[in-house]
Design an enzyme around this catalytic site. Structure first.
Site, PDB file in Angstrom:
ATOM      1  N   GLU A 274      -1.774 -39.190  19.508  1.00  0.00           N
ATOM      2  CA  GLU A 274      -1.140 -38.495  18.393  1.00  0.00           C
ATOM      3  C   GLU A 274      -2.252 -37.998  17.489  1.00  0.00           C
ATOM      4  O   GLU A 274      -3.020 -38.789  16.932  1.00  0.00           O
ATOM      5  CB  GLU A 274      -0.189 -39.386  17.601  1.00  0.00           C
ATOM      6  CG  GLU A 274       0.575 -38.559  16.563  1.00  0.00           C
ATOM      7  CD  GLU A 274       1.305 -39.369  15.525  1.00  0.00           C
ATOM      8  OE1 GLU A 274       0.874 -39.329  14.359  1.00  0.00           O
ATOM      9  OE2 GLU A 274       2.281 -40.038  15.885  1.00  0.00           O
ATOM     10  N   LEU A 275      -2.312 -36.670  17.323  1.00  0.00           N
ATOM     11  CA  LEU A 275      -3.471 -36.058  16.685  1.00  0.00           C
ATOM     12  C   LEU A 275      -3.048 -35.312  15.411  1.00  0.00           C
ATOM     13  O   LEU A 275      -2.130 -35.723  14.732  1.00  0.00           O
ATOM     14  CB  LEU A 275      -4.169 -35.153  17.696  1.00  0.00           C
ATOM     15  CG  LEU A 275      -4.499 -35.850  19.043  1.00  0.00           C
ATOM     16  CD1 LEU A 275      -5.086 -34.878  20.043  1.00  0.00           C
ATOM     17  CD2 LEU A 275      -5.426 -37.031  18.825  1.00  0.00           C
TER      18      LEU A 275
END
Length: 536
Positions: A274-275
């Site tokens: 998750e960026l």
């Protein structure tokens, strides 16, 4: 319970008996007790974490070396088989007990999250509720999700087919500083209940909060050695996580996520990332202005904007733009900033000096290039060393840094639009696609817009909490906002290997010696056609 502070800087010892010099915080002895739960520590340079509220010391954290981390992975691998051998129902009971403990002991973790991360208490409670919801959900549903599943076999009654789920082995989890309890729970709990052991690297800034949750899990019956917590510098132990994990779960920046993915690729092991995000909100022309403005305030400024799914772009139809902007700015200016261990403040502090510098640079760049500051736009050292006012901008153009780059702070830009098609196109622009929000009275029309937005989660008449809190839904990013999902069935099953097992009885699946292949294939073709007509 409330606490006031005097803004200070430096790493000197805080108020005697407290963490970070904040009155009412957990004791220094309690912090030291949590630190002792950490693994590793051969690195000769420990890290001193400080409270955003005061700039005073919260913990001195031993740092693991590469050798420390690899040793812990080996020990976790040795412990995995015994943990996986326990029935899923038994592993799920641990999570159900954790669920109860989180809710019962929430005051302690609320204090700790506030002191470590600088959050307002209402935002710290988001962590409590998220962690409890995740523990409760997987404690309740894991046995069903992981159970062997019967599948219609090739030949009815003669081919018995099942899908089995096996744990990956050792799951590496790298968690960020901004949501140390919620994101730990979302990634660690499903990995554990799936039968894996876990090695976690929390961010040094908020390691105590992760260690607190680790303590609760072991009190709830999780065997020692099944979940290991290894504080360390990414530059020293990041390669160990990439090379030793059977599955790696990372939350953080897009460049770091890409680097980890490159290192993992040659091993052919799985990962989820998750960026970053530059999340949009689309306010449709029929939206109730007062409710949309209030919802936007929460969506933009919760946790001082240091939330991966918080909104940084507002697209408002020109027919209501002036009214919306007036209401939104008024509500933003009314927000109370504070560093109290109580519910008296609406917005807390930024968490690190680096975040303060980044937010300040983004706003000053916007000012210099002609954007107008409608609210906020300045740091507040009179409240605490890292406070920054919730900021609303208009007139932001493409040459301004924050037009497309994530700020990750309490800063939002307002844009007008005339045509919904244009709003959708602009909301979908850019490299990110993590979260989005749509507001309108006609929820069917708003939902139709939501379905066209390129984001992993989209909330209608909410900013982020509806999807964030619905643990049964998958959560993750499109485009450069990530790969894979947490929560939902996928958030559990990603930590498993699927295995197909089929038992064939009676009829052979190749022709007998006395039957010609031509006759066999014709008969099989007729059978395939018949099978397609049967209900499955």
């Amino acid at each position: 319970m409330s606490s006031s502070i005097t803004p200070t800087t430096g790493h000197e010892a805080g108020t005697p008996g407290t963490v970070g010099g904040v009155v009412g915080a957990p004791s220094a002895a309690r912090a030291a007790q949590l630190v002792r739960r950490a693994d590793g520590g051969a690195d000769s340079a420990p890290v001193e974490a400080v409270s955003p509220f005061t700039g005073l010391l919260t913990a001195t954290l031993p740092q693991a070396t590469d050798a420390d981390a690899r040793r812990v992975f080996a020990e976790a691998r040795a412990a995995q088989a015994a943990w996986a051998a326990r029935p899923v129902s038994e592993r799920a009971k641990v999570l159900r007990r954790v669920y109860e403990k989180i809710l019962k002991r929430q005051d302690e973790i609320l204090d700790l999250v506030q002191v470590e991360a600088g959050k307002a208490r209402i935002d710290a409670f988001d962590e409590v509720s998220a962690a409890a919801l995740v523990a409760g959900h997987y404690g309740k549903h894991s046995a069903r999700l992981l159970a062997p599943k019967r599948v219609s076999g090739l030949i009815p009654f003669l081919t018995r087919a099942r899908e089995l789920r096996h744990p990956k082995g050792v799951v590496g989890v790298i968690t960020p500083w901004n949501y140390p309890v919620a994101l730990t729970a979302m990634d660690v709990f499903p990995a554990l209940v799936a039968g894996n052991t876990v090695v976690q690297k929390p961010d040094n800034q908020t390691a105590l909060s992760a260690l607190w949750l680790h303590e609760l899990a072991e009190e709830a019956g999780l065997p020692a050695g099944v979940w290991r917590v290894v504080p360390g510098r990414g530059s020293r132990i990041g390669d160990a996580f990439a090379e030793e994990s059977d599955y790696l779960c990372f939350t953080g920046s897009t460049p770091t996520g890409k680097d980890l993915a490159t290192k993992i690729a040659h091993r052919l092991t799985g990962y989820s990332l998750e960026l970053g995000g530059k999340n949009p909100m689309v306010v449709l022309p029929d939206a109730p202005v007062a409710k949309a403005a209030a919802g936007a305030v929460t969506a933009c400024f919760s946790s001082a904007g240091q939330l991966c799914v918080s909104v940084e772009r507002l697209y408002v139809h020109e027919s209501i733009r002036e009214e919306f902007t007036e209401a939104f700015v008024a509500k933003t200016k009314a927000l109370r900033l504070g560093a109290e261990l109580s519910y008296s403040a609406d917005v807390g502090s930024l968490t690190t000096q680096g975040q303060l510098e980044s937010v300040s640079a983004h706003v000053e760049d916007a000012r210099e290039k002609g954007a107008e500051v409608l609210a906020g736009g300045r740091p507040r050292p009179d409240i605490g060393p890292l406070f920054y006012e919730p900021t609303v901008l208009t007139g932001v153009t493409e040459d301004i840094t924050l037009f497309a780059e994530e700020t990750f702070g309490p800063v939002v830009s307002i844009y007008g639009y005339h045509d919904v098609e244009d709003a959708i196109e602009r909301a979908n622009s850019g490299e990110y696609g993590l979260n989005a929000s749509v507001w309108g009275r006609d929820t069917a029309a708003a939902s139709a817009v939501a379905a066209r937005l390129k984001a992993g989660t989209v909330n209608v008449n909410e900013g982020y909490a509806a999807t964030f809190g619905t643990v049964g839904l998958p959560m993750g990013g499109m485009k450069e906002s990530g790969f894979g999902r947490r929560n939902g069935a996928e958030g559990l099953l990603k930590y498993t290997e699927a295995q197909a097992v089929a038992v064939q009885r009676g009829m052979r699946l190749r022709p007998a010696r006395a039957v010609s292949p031509r006759l066999w294939t014709r008969a099989l073709t007729a059978g395939i056609r018949l099978l397609n007509r049967l209900p499955r």
